[in-house]
Enzyme design. Structure first.
Site, mmCIF file in Angstrom:
data_model
loop_
_atom_site.group_PDB
_atom_site.id
_atom_site.type_symbol
_atom_site.label_atom_id
_atom_site.label_comp_id
_atom_site.label_asym_id
_atom_site.label_seq_id
_atom_site.Cartn_x
_atom_site.Cartn_y
_atom_site.Cartn_z
ATOM 1 N N GLU A 46 0.873 -1.197 0.000
ATOM 2 C CA GLU A 46 0.000 0.000 0.000
ATOM 3 C C GLU A 46 0.903 1.239 0.000
ATOM 4 O O GLU A 46 1.959 1.241 0.634
ATOM 5 C CB GLU A 46 -0.835 -0.032 1.298
ATOM 6 C CG GLU A 46 -1.667 1.208 1.569
ATOM 7 C CD GLU A 46 -2.267 1.206 2.996
ATOM 8 O OE1 GLU A 46 -1.624 0.689 3.947
ATOM 9 O OE2 GLU A 46 -3.385 1.736 3.148
ATOM 10 N N ASN A 107 -6.826 6.541 -1.517
ATOM 11 C CA ASN A 107 -5.778 5.562 -1.265
ATOM 12 C C ASN A 107 -6.080 4.433 -2.251
ATOM 13 O O ASN A 107 -7.046 3.689 -2.075
ATOM 14 C CB ASN A 107 -5.874 5.093 0.197
ATOM 15 C CG ASN A 107 -4.759 4.158 0.571
ATOM 16 O OD1 ASN A 107 -4.103 3.584 -0.282
ATOM 17 N ND2 ASN A 107 -4.548 3.996 1.875
ATOM 18 N N LYS A 124 -9.463 2.413 -1.875
ATOM 19 C CA LYS A 124 -9.694 1.821 -0.547
ATOM 20 C C LYS A 124 -11.028 2.279 0.055
ATOM 21 O O LYS A 124 -11.292 3.490 0.138
ATOM 22 C CB LYS A 124 -8.534 2.206 0.372
ATOM 23 C CG LYS A 124 -8.542 1.562 1.756
ATOM 24 C CD LYS A 124 -7.246 1.941 2.492
ATOM 25 C CE LYS A 124 -7.113 1.348 3.863
ATOM 26 N NZ LYS A 124 -5.823 1.713 4.490
ATOM 27 N N GLU A 143 -5.918 8.779 7.739
ATOM 28 C CA GLU A 143 -6.459 8.386 6.427
ATOM 29 C C GLU A 143 -7.804 9.060 6.163
ATOM 30 O O GLU A 143 -8.143 9.364 5.030
ATOM 31 C CB GLU A 143 -6.582 6.864 6.338
ATOM 32 C CG GLU A 143 -5.227 6.200 6.221
ATOM 33 C CD GLU A 143 -5.324 4.773 5.747
ATOM 34 O OE1 GLU A 143 -5.916 4.511 4.698
ATOM 35 O OE2 GLU A 143 -4.789 3.895 6.459
ATOM 36 N N CYS A 169 -5.013 -2.909 2.753
ATOM 37 C CA CYS A 169 -4.748 -2.901 4.193
ATOM 38 C C CYS A 169 -5.955 -3.142 5.093
ATOM 39 O O CYS A 169 -6.340 -4.267 5.315
ATOM 40 C CB CYS A 169 -4.022 -1.607 4.573
ATOM 41 S SG CYS A 169 -3.277 -1.760 6.221
ATOM 42 N N ASN A 194 0.193 -1.251 5.429
ATOM 43 C CA ASN A 194 1.118 -0.540 6.330
ATOM 44 C C ASN A 194 0.474 -0.640 7.700
ATOM 45 O O ASN A 194 -0.489 0.086 7.989
ATOM 46 C CB ASN A 194 1.181 0.958 5.995
ATOM 47 C CG ASN A 194 1.972 1.298 4.746
ATOM 48 O OD1 ASN A 194 3.163 1.568 4.802
ATOM 49 N ND2 ASN A 194 1.284 1.317 3.616
#
Ligand code: CDV
Length: 310
Positions: A46, A107, A124, A143, A169, A194
């Site tokens: 990622e 993301n 994401k 995020e 993730c 991550n």
């Protein structure tokens, strides 16, 4: 029998000061190593071109965009990876921060065919963390500040004679995400991550965090009868540690390969894709055994509510 040798190309730390050009150079090295091991499909982490920047509160969005986001892929800095993969005839998955022409930020991850063409994109959906500044915390997980929730859904693609889906993730903690891919026939799920070694919200032993990572991966692969490739960015980034444990998990739920370090490291496995297809006809024959008429709450309700039958 359909076999595909797949690599998880784990990355050690990328610091704030590391440029995208330097990151790309390392990605190219990992790609070459994967190729030398016979891999035809490589899964990178990622946000693979930069440090895990959501750990920092930053107010100058223009600078954030310039340093961490990509408005085109490949860009001038990232093109060497795409060129080398095409030269070697390797397909890959890679995560990056996407800035759209409308200034929307995601993301994201792309699936790239061995001919260099982008086959699919995923944005994401399960964004963890918070949007507000928490100056009292050891680090941030922003995020929800830097990205919008993905708007492309959970999709699969015909890819290298397989059906392949992408996740990123935190999606790996949500069984619904895998199930939606499996309901579209996913035989391979590629996922970069991550994951901080420390829990931002409450003290938690690092070994327990890794334990959760392993049991989630094994159960998701098994219950959805698919190969699962999970690739870490890890090690101490500017002093903040993230764990490794990149994995290739078989549709049986067995770990076929696992990384040993928190550095740049390639693991690979010759995956029998038909193993996934066979399990989908037997134990996890969805058409024969699923009872969606009893699953309505899953799409009707987001948070849990106490609603006893008595
Ligand atoms: N990058 C991530 O999505 N990390 C989350 C952490 C914050 C829990 C994860 O699920 O690993």
């Amino acid at each position: 029998m359909r076999k595909l040798k797949i690599a998880a190309a784990q990355m050690g730390p990328l610091h704030k000061a590391d440029t995208k050009t330097a990151a790309t150079k390392r990605l190219v090295e990992l790609l070459r190593e994967s190729h030398a091991m016979g891999a035809k499909f490589v899964v990178f982490p990622e946000l693979a071109f930069t440090t895990f920047f959501p750990r920092w509160w930053m107010e100058d969005q223009e600078e954030v965009d310039r340093r961490y986001f990509e408005s085109t892929l490949p860009s001038k800095e990232t093109a060497p990876l795409f060129e080398e993969a095409k030269k070697l005839g390797i397909g890959f998955y890679i995560g990056y921060a996407e800035l759209t022409p409308e200034k929307r930020r995601f993301n994201a991850a792309v699936l790239v065919a061995p001919n260099g063409g982008i086959v699919g994109k995923y944005r994401k959906i399960h964004l963890p963390g918070h949007a507000d500044h928490k100056p009292e915390a050891a680090f941030q997980h922003l995020e929800k500040k830097y990205f919008e929730v993905g708007d492309l859904g959970f999709r699969v693609w015909r890819f290298m004679d397989t059906i392949t889906g992408m996740l990123i993730c935190n999606d790996r903690r949500w069984p619904e995400a895998f199930r939606v891919l499996a309901l579209q026939g996913a035989e391979i799920v590629a996922l970069g991550f991550n994951t901080p070694t420390e829990n931002l919200h409450y003290p938690e032993p690092p070994a327990l965090r890794v334990h959760h990572h392993l049991i989630m991966a094994q159960s998701m692969a098994f219950q959805n009868a698919s190969w699962l490739i999970e690739t870490a960015k890890c090690g101490f980034e500017d002093g903040f540690r993230m764990f490794g444990h990149s994995l290739i998990v078989a549709p049986t739920g067995e770990i076929a390969a696992k990384s040993q370090t928190e550095e740049d490291e390639v693991i690979a496995f010759n995956c029998d894709i038909d193993l996934a297809a066979n399990l989908k006809k037997t134990m996890f024959n969805f058409a024969a055994h699923r009872r969606p008429e009893h699953y309505r709450l899953i799409v009707e309700r987001t948070g849990a509510e106490v609603t006893p039958a008595n």
